[in-house]
Design an enzyme around this catalytic site. Structure first.
Site, PDB file in Angstrom:
ATOM      1  N   ASP A  79      57.890  15.442  16.720  1.00  0.00           N
ATOM      2  CA  ASP A  79      58.022  16.073  15.404  1.00  0.00           C
ATOM      3  C   ASP A  79      59.476  16.402  15.098  1.00  0.00           C
ATOM      4  OD1 ASP A  79      58.190  18.075  17.344  1.00  0.00           O
ATOM      5  OD2 ASP A  79      56.295  19.001  16.793  1.00  0.00           O
ATOM      6  N   ASN A 148      49.051  29.006  18.792  1.00  0.00           N
ATOM      7  CA  ASN A 148      47.908  28.863  17.873  1.00  0.00           C
ATOM      8  C   ASN A 148      47.119  27.576  18.145  1.00  0.00           C
ATOM      9  OD1 ASN A 148      49.668  26.939  17.012  1.00  0.00           O
ATOM     10  ND2 ASN A 148      49.884  27.712  14.912  1.00  0.00           N
ATOM     11  N   HIS A 150      48.445  24.543  18.355  1.00  0.00           N
ATOM     12  CA  HIS A 150      49.013  23.300  17.819  1.00  0.00           C
ATOM     13  C   HIS A 150      49.499  22.388  18.932  1.00  0.00           C
ATOM     14  CE1 HIS A 150      53.399  24.961  17.085  1.00  0.00           C
ATOM     15  NE2 HIS A 150      53.269  24.528  18.316  1.00  0.00           N
TER      16      HIS A 150
END
Ligand code: PGA
Length: 257
Positions: A79, A148, A150
């Site tokens: 990313d 979370n 991800h």
């Protein structure tokens, strides 16, 4: 496998507990070195952040010692933030440059991250996915897990069949990034990330999670219902995935000593 790795029997993802993160970093780095030796043109999926930093340290040391070359390798990072200028010290490209690229013989043109300020982010994402496919897919993906759930920047709500795309960052992700940016207002709100399907298409996935701050998400990754609410639960679908956790990150797994 190494005696210092304690396998948790019956876990929904093959999970190995280590006394210190250095052991896991070494195991993953050794696997990458072995892959590079048998397949010098390997395609590596890379990750940024606190989690994989020791793996890069080991790979750089192995390269310095003459034990591995990346000259014919190709890499794709998971990313990149959107809306940062190229060369901004907070981009993942700069982070990779510092931690890995500048220390090894990987060709710059073979080290791929999505652009941070493209004219057309959706097109950039589409081309990134196509570039991975054109290289024959990822041989091995290094992965961390966000608090979370991800993986990459596939935030809660991401679909199992998602590909590389533009995403909005979750507030937990942004607040965890304040460490790197100094202030929440400076943390980008958007990114380009490989999708969950992109990650699960990698032939091997090696996941690392260290420290007490990851214990709850490690528990959820292994025990929560498999769903978009916690994207890391989709790692259970992969046929060659390994999760390495230190004692602190394993603290809520009662079957671990
Ligand atoms: P960290 O982040 O390595 O900085 O803990 C992991 C992640 O968000 O994937």
């Amino acid at each position: 496998m190494n005696a210092a790795l304690e396998r948790i029997e019956g876990a929904s993802i093959p999970t190995f507990v280590v006394d210190t993160r250095a052991i896991a970093e070494r195991v993953v780095a050794d696997e990458i070195v072995a892959l590079m030796r048998t397949r010098p043109t390997a395609v590596l999926g890379l990750a940024t952040g606190d989690t994989p930093i020791g793996v890069y340290r080991e790979l750089c040391a192995a390269h310095r010692a003459g034990g591995v070359s990346f000259a014919r390798a190709t890499t794709f990072n998971l990313d990149e933030y959107l809306d940062l200028d190229a060369g901004d010290g907070a981009t993942f490209r700069e982070w990779m440059q510092e931690q890995f690229f500048r220390h090894v013989d990987l060709a710059r043109e073979n080290a791929h991250l999505p652009e941070s300020k493209p004219a057309d982010p959706n097109l950039t994402a589409e081309r990134y996915e196509a570039a991975i496919t054109a290289q024959g897919g990822l041989d091995l993906q290094i992965l961390g897990i966000g608090r979370n759930g991800h993986i990459g920047f596939n935030e809660p709500g991401s679909s199992r069949d998602s590909c590389t795309r533009v995403v909005r960052l979750h507030e937990v992700t942004r607040s965890d990034a304040v460490r790197a940016f100094g202030a929440l207002a400076r943390v980008p709100t958007r990114a380009i990330t490989m999708g969950i399907a992109t990650i699960l298409d990698a032939r091997r996935v090696r996941v690392l999670a260290f420290g007490a701050r990851k214990k709850e998400i490690v528990r959820r990754t292994l025990l929560d219902p498999r769903s978009s609410a916690c994207p890391s639960t989709f790692l259970r679908d992969h046929g060659d995935v390994k999760l390495f956790v230190d004692r602190e990150a394993a603290a809520l797994l009662h079957h671990a000593r």
